[in-house]
Design an enzyme around this catalytic site. Structure first.
Site, mmCIF file in Angstrom:
data_model
loop_
_atom_site.group_PDB
_atom_site.id
_atom_site.type_symbol
_atom_site.label_atom_id
_atom_site.label_comp_id
_atom_site.label_asym_id
_atom_site.label_seq_id
_atom_site.Cartn_x
_atom_site.Cartn_y
_atom_site.Cartn_z
ATOM 1 N N GLU A 204 -5.464 -3.589 -8.030
ATOM 2 C CA GLU A 204 -6.124 -2.680 -7.090
ATOM 3 C C GLU A 204 -7.619 -2.612 -7.339
ATOM 4 O O GLU A 204 -8.298 -1.701 -6.866
ATOM 5 C CB GLU A 204 -5.492 -1.278 -7.164
ATOM 6 N N ASP A 241 -1.705 8.050 -13.153
ATOM 7 C CA ASP A 241 -0.366 7.740 -12.658
ATOM 8 C C ASP A 241 0.370 7.045 -13.798
ATOM 9 O O ASP A 241 0.070 5.897 -14.123
ATOM 10 C CB ASP A 241 -0.429 6.844 -11.409
ATOM 11 N N GLU A 284 0.764 11.775 -12.225
ATOM 12 C CA GLU A 284 1.791 11.309 -11.277
ATOM 13 C C GLU A 284 2.953 10.675 -12.041
ATOM 14 O O GLU A 284 2.727 9.960 -13.021
ATOM 15 C CB GLU A 284 1.124 10.279 -10.350
ATOM 16 N N LYS A 336 3.312 7.972 1.140
ATOM 17 C CA LYS A 336 3.116 6.561 1.481
ATOM 18 C C LYS A 336 3.975 6.280 2.696
ATOM 19 O O LYS A 336 5.214 6.356 2.613
ATOM 20 C CB LYS A 336 3.568 5.687 0.316
ATOM 21 N N SER A 366 -0.243 -1.063 -3.729
ATOM 22 C CA SER A 366 -1.013 -2.072 -4.471
ATOM 23 C C SER A 366 -1.249 -3.326 -3.629
ATOM 24 O O SER A 366 -2.256 -3.999 -3.788
ATOM 25 C CB SER A 366 -0.321 -2.400 -5.788
HETATM 26 P P1 PGA Z 1 2.702 0.352 -5.775
HETATM 27 O O1 PGA Z 1 2.245 1.500 -6.762
HETATM 28 O O2 PGA Z 1 1.967 0.397 -4.515
HETATM 29 O O3 PGA Z 1 2.483 -0.928 -6.568
HETATM 30 O O4 PGA Z 1 4.193 0.562 -5.595
HETATM 31 C C1 PGA Z 1 1.265 2.452 -6.443
HETATM 32 C C2 PGA Z 1 1.604 3.763 -7.103
HETATM 33 O O5 PGA Z 1 2.495 3.814 -7.978
HETATM 34 O O6 PGA Z 1 1.037 4.794 -6.743
HETATM 35 ZN ZN ZN Z 2 2.588 5.995 -8.323
#
Ligand code: PGA
Ligand code: ZN
Length: 427
Positions: A204, A241, A284, A336, A366
């Site tokens: 990221e 997190d 988190e 999300k 990610s």
């Molecule tokens: P991910 O993780 O998009 O790779 O699933 C992001 C997060 O845990 O906030």
């Molecule tokens: Zn997360």
């Protein structure tokens, strides 16, 4: 009304295929959105439908595109684009499976967001304004959570903890957050370089975590905040997190970097020690998604002084938010859209969290793209917080830059920061 729905294969920030959807209205207006993809996924989130096999690492999306161009296009043709709930209901009717494995969550999320974009176009409104008007919310420019070091599944598990982030609640504008973040990000890079530990960036865009312990990352982050001319815990605070599900093994927790196995209580004690030693304002997934007792215990001990976000633990699911609130687990939820699979279910989760006085953080994945929908969702819903990843790479910067544009538009509300954090600051 909706005339055509068309899916196409595009490519994400990791170079993997993903689903883009165009929703075209009978007046020719277009709504377009792209599905993101996670790497540290909760087991109860909507499934990305992928082809499997040897080509493209098994990640091709021709089956998800077939869902869009076949049953989804047929079901949405002629639908009222302003009725987001009805469009999302049509998707759920085609795929009642809990994890959307029939159509693919990647197919449904791109379609659902494209419908939202098309409705905004039909209303001749920016997306954030359409979201606020449609859901009866008050727009606010969000407080970003920005990654400085990326770890866990985003950095080949070089360190166990996933995200070492900052928030700048003491800034008076979004623009000032960006400026202070630049200073902290590059101060962290300088410190890594001085130690001979600079080794590029993680998934990221945060610095690659060449550390000997998880806590060394925290110490370096504090040093970077100081090097940037800030007092840690004053204008700039730390957000973590833990993504603890990623290092949960057979009912315990394994910190590979430190060659240490811990039970839930020991992990909670360790994190509690970090809360005492470092200016951490948000944490988190402090324990694994299956560790309900651990999450309740963590919240009981620390829930009055720190934001506790459920991500893998709550997977943008309103029912799980209700259950967690009842059990006393967490005080905030990560939103999300692709975990839920539709805009409607995501907004329902958002509203369930806010009704309990919880924080609600709209978040990227990610695996991202040039899609800026979440900048608009976060502003329009007025949730107050936005998590996008780091401060390099355009799939991240495009979201921060979009917030700067939104900030200049009339009615987009005031910036959430501008004050030191106090009490249950997230609610
Ligand atoms: P991910 O993780 O998009 O790779 O699933 C992001 C997060 O845990 O906030
Ligand atoms: Zn997360």
């Amino acid at each position: 009304s909706i005339e055509t729905v068309r899916g196409r294969r595009v490519w994400d920030s990791r170079g993997h295929p993903t689903v883009e959807v165009d929703v075209v209205l009978d007046n020719g207006l277009l709504g377009r959105a792209i599905a993101p993809a996670g790497a540290s996924r909760g087991t109860r989130e909507a499934i990305d439908l992928r082809d499997g096999g040897d080509r493209l690492g098994g990640k091709n999306v021709s089956r998800a595109l077939a869902s869009v161009n076949g049953p989804i296009a047929a079901a949405l043709r002629g639908c009222d684009v302003t009725d987001q709930a009805a469009a999302d209901q049509a998707l759920l009717a085609l795929d009642p499976s809990p994890l959307k494995e029939t159509l693919g969550g990647n197919a449904t999320v791109a379609t659902s967001l494209a419908v939202l974009h098309a409705a905004a176009a039909a209303a001749a409104k920016p997306l954030w304004r359409h979201v606020a008007d449609h859901y009866g919310t008050t727009p606010r420019i969000p407080l970003p959570e920005i990654q400085i070091f990326g770890g866990g599944a985003h950095a080949g598990r070089r360190v166990d903890i996933q995200d070492f982030m900052i928030m700048v609640p003491g800034a008076t504008s979004f623009d000032e957050v960006m400026e202070i973040t630049n200073e902290v990000y590059f101060a962290a890079g300088d410190i890594m370089a001085q130690k001979g530990k600079l080794a590029g960036v993680a998934d990221e865009g945060g610095w690659w975590p060449m550390f000997d312990s998880n806590e060394e990352a925290l110490e370096t982050l504090v040093a970077a905040i100081e090097k940037a001319g800030e007092t840690p815990g004053d204008r700039v605070v730390i957000s973590l997190d833990i993504a603890a599900s990623e290092f949960r093994k057979d009912g315990s927790y394994r910190l590979a970097l430190e060659d240490r196995d811990m039970d839930s209580g020991a992990l909670i004690d360790m994190l509690g020690g970090w809360l005492d030693a470092y200016p951490i304002a948000s944490i988190e997934d402090p324990v694994g998604e299956d560790d309900v007792n651990g999450m309740v215990e963590f919240t009981r001990r620390f829930g009055d002084r720190v934001q506790i976000i459920g991500d893998d633990y709550l997977v943008t699911n309103a029912k799980l938010v209700e259950e967690a609130a009842k059990a006393g687990a967490c005080n905030a939820v990560l939103v999300k859209v692709n975990q839920a699979g539709t805009v409607s279910e995501s907004v329902e989760t958002f509203k369930a969290a806010r009704a309990h006085g919880w924080g609600a953080i709209v978040s990227a994945r990610s695996g991202e793209t040039e899609d800026t929908s979440i900048s608009h969702l976060s502003t329009g819903l007025g949730g107050g917080q936005l998590k996008v990843g780091s401060f390099t790479r355009s799939e991240r910067m495009v979201k921060w830059n979009e917030c700067l544009r939104i900030q200049d538009e009339p009615g987009s509300g005031s910036f959430v920061g501008g004050a030191p954090l106090a009490g249950t600051w997230w609610g």
